[in-house]
Write a protein that holds these residues in place. Structure first.
Motif, PDB file in Angstrom:
ATOM      1  N   GLU A  27     -24.637 -25.622 -20.561  1.00  0.00           N
ATOM      2  CA  GLU A  27     -25.422 -24.750 -21.445  1.00  0.00           C
ATOM      3  C   GLU A  27     -26.040 -25.539 -22.588  1.00  0.00           C
ATOM      4  N   LYS A 257     -34.891 -16.296 -19.982  1.00  0.00           N
ATOM      5  CA  LYS A 257     -33.724 -15.603 -19.426  1.00  0.00           C
ATOM      6  C   LYS A 257     -33.441 -16.080 -18.014  1.00  0.00           C
ATOM      7  N   LYS A 260     -31.722 -19.548 -18.401  1.00  0.00           N
ATOM      8  CA  LYS A 260     -30.382 -19.497 -18.992  1.00  0.00           C
ATOM      9  C   LYS A 260     -29.385 -18.760 -18.112  1.00  0.00           C
ATOM     10  N   ASP A 261     -29.860 -17.742 -17.432  1.00  0.00           N
ATOM     11  CA  ASP A 261     -28.990 -16.925 -16.585  1.00  0.00           C
ATOM     12  C   ASP A 261     -29.649 -16.765 -15.220  1.00  0.00           C
ATOM     13  N   ARG A 262     -29.321 -17.661 -14.286  1.00  0.00           N
ATOM     14  CA  ARG A 262     -29.961 -17.608 -12.976  1.00  0.00           C
ATOM     15  C   ARG A 262     -29.626 -16.326 -12.211  1.00  0.00           C
ATOM     16  N   ASP A 263     -28.521 -15.677 -12.589  1.00  0.00           N
ATOM     17  CA  ASP A 263     -28.184 -14.400 -11.959  1.00  0.00           C
ATOM     18  C   ASP A 263     -29.170 -13.302 -12.331  1.00  0.00           C
ATOM     19  N   SER A 264     -29.917 -13.516 -13.397  1.00  0.00           N
ATOM     20  CA  SER A 264     -30.896 -12.506 -13.803  1.00  0.00           C
ATOM     21  C   SER A 264     -32.162 -12.551 -12.944  1.00  0.00           C
ATOM     22  N   GLU A 267     -32.359  -9.750 -10.379  1.00  0.00           N
ATOM     23  CA  GLU A 267     -32.521  -8.485 -11.092  1.00  0.00           C
ATOM     24  C   GLU A 267     -33.970  -8.308 -11.550  1.00  0.00           C
TER      25      GLU A 267
END
Length: 322
Positions: A27, A257, A260-264, A267
């Protein structure tokens, strides 16, 4: 006016420019990239090829000096004259061309040579002439049956350093029966002809297999296609709605986003493209300008009960129903 402004951005090879994967990055490292970047315009390219759908998010520039050195070549999308599979853009185009024009109704064959008919080492022209004669025989048989000329894409594979004998991969429409298709090849009796089978990646697994790097020889023009095939559809935009009914926002506003958050990513893409199923995504960066390239694959959602196939990388296995 917006269209004129868009024309001022220079084309470049953003895949080569951003070739370091963000997987498992700490991070702190990601935050450091954000602190050293400049404000730029991000573009979103949408590529539709059959049921397959890809997006590419990348920064745009007005000067080549702003581009990372690795990407300072002109990016040529869908150049039909580009038949050299050493170029990754040509390999991508072949994959998309196959997805756009072929389906489970069509066939994939691997045509080989016996020792008596083997082309001389390195003589790609002789090998390609054999394929051209084969296509003429196919079209003759189709004409006898009242069928139009074949739709096809072929790739010639050979690499003496990798001990790969001459062979040809051909994807062809399935209007002619497979027995006749195989009998038109006169250079060997050990060939493989089978129906195409799509999976969650469409025909991309098979397409990548037939253009894989081990089969390539530098500067050889080894793939070709019939006339009249549909090109993949490409659209470039600079804004998207975060959800249905919302106001449009610049693509760059979504990038932080996603990085920083590949899971997003799935979505976000589900909101942008509610009729698509997410397949995979990857984020890349370059420390020259601390910017990012995002690539994702999706697939047109299948209706319940529609037939699909679970396949290996070559596109051969069993069918199932969803």
């Amino acid at each position: 006016m917006a269209r004129k402004r868009g024309m001022q951005y220079i084309p470049y090879d953003y895949e080569a420019a951003y070739n370091k994967a963000m997987e498992d990055m700490h991070e702190w490292f990601i935050e450091n990239l954000f602190q050293h970047r400049k404000k730029v315009i991000y573009a979103l390219k949408e590529i539709t090829a059959g049921d397959q759908f890809e997006i590419e998010i990348y920064p745009q520039f007005r000067s080549m000096d702003e581009v990372p050195p690795e990407g300072r070549t002109i990016k040529k999308d869908n150049n039909k004259a580009q038949k050299n599979l050493n170029d990754k853009n040509a390999r991508k185009y072949v994959e998309r061309l196959i997805n756009e024009n072929f389906s489970d109704r069509d066939i994939w064959m691997t045509l080989t040579y016996d020792d008596e008919h083997l082309p001389p080492d390195g003589d790609v022209d002789a090998a390609i002439k054999n394929v051209q004669k084969y296509i003429r025989r196919i079209n003759y048989q189709r004409k006898k049956r009242g069928l139009p000329n074949a739709k096809y894409v072929y790739v010639t594979a050979y690499n003496p350093d990798a001990e790969i004998r001459w062979h040809h991969h051909i994807v062809m429409d399935g209007a002619l029966d497979m027995e006749t298709v195989e009998s038109c090849w006169k250079q060997s009796s050990r060939n493989e002809v089978r129906r195409l089978q799509t999976d969650e990646n469409g025909l991309s697994g098979m397409a990548n297999y037939i253009v894989e790097e081990k089969n390539r020889v530098p500067s050889e023009k080894r793939w070709n296609s019939s006339q009249g095939l549909r090109d993949p559809r490409i659209k470039v935009v600079h804004s998207k709605r975060p959800a249905a009914g919302g106001s449009y926002k610049k693509i760059g506003s979504f990038v932080d986003k996603m990085v920083k958050d590949r899971d997003s990513i799935p979505e976000t893409l589900k909101k942008w493209y509610p009729d698509m199923d997410f397949t995979n995504a990857a984020v890349y960066y370059n420390d020259f300008n601390c910017m990012f390239y995002i690539h994702a694959r999706m697939r047109k959602r299948r209706s319940t009960g529609e037939k699909t196939n679970k396949t290996d990388k070559t596109g051969i296995e069993k069918s199932r129903f969803i």
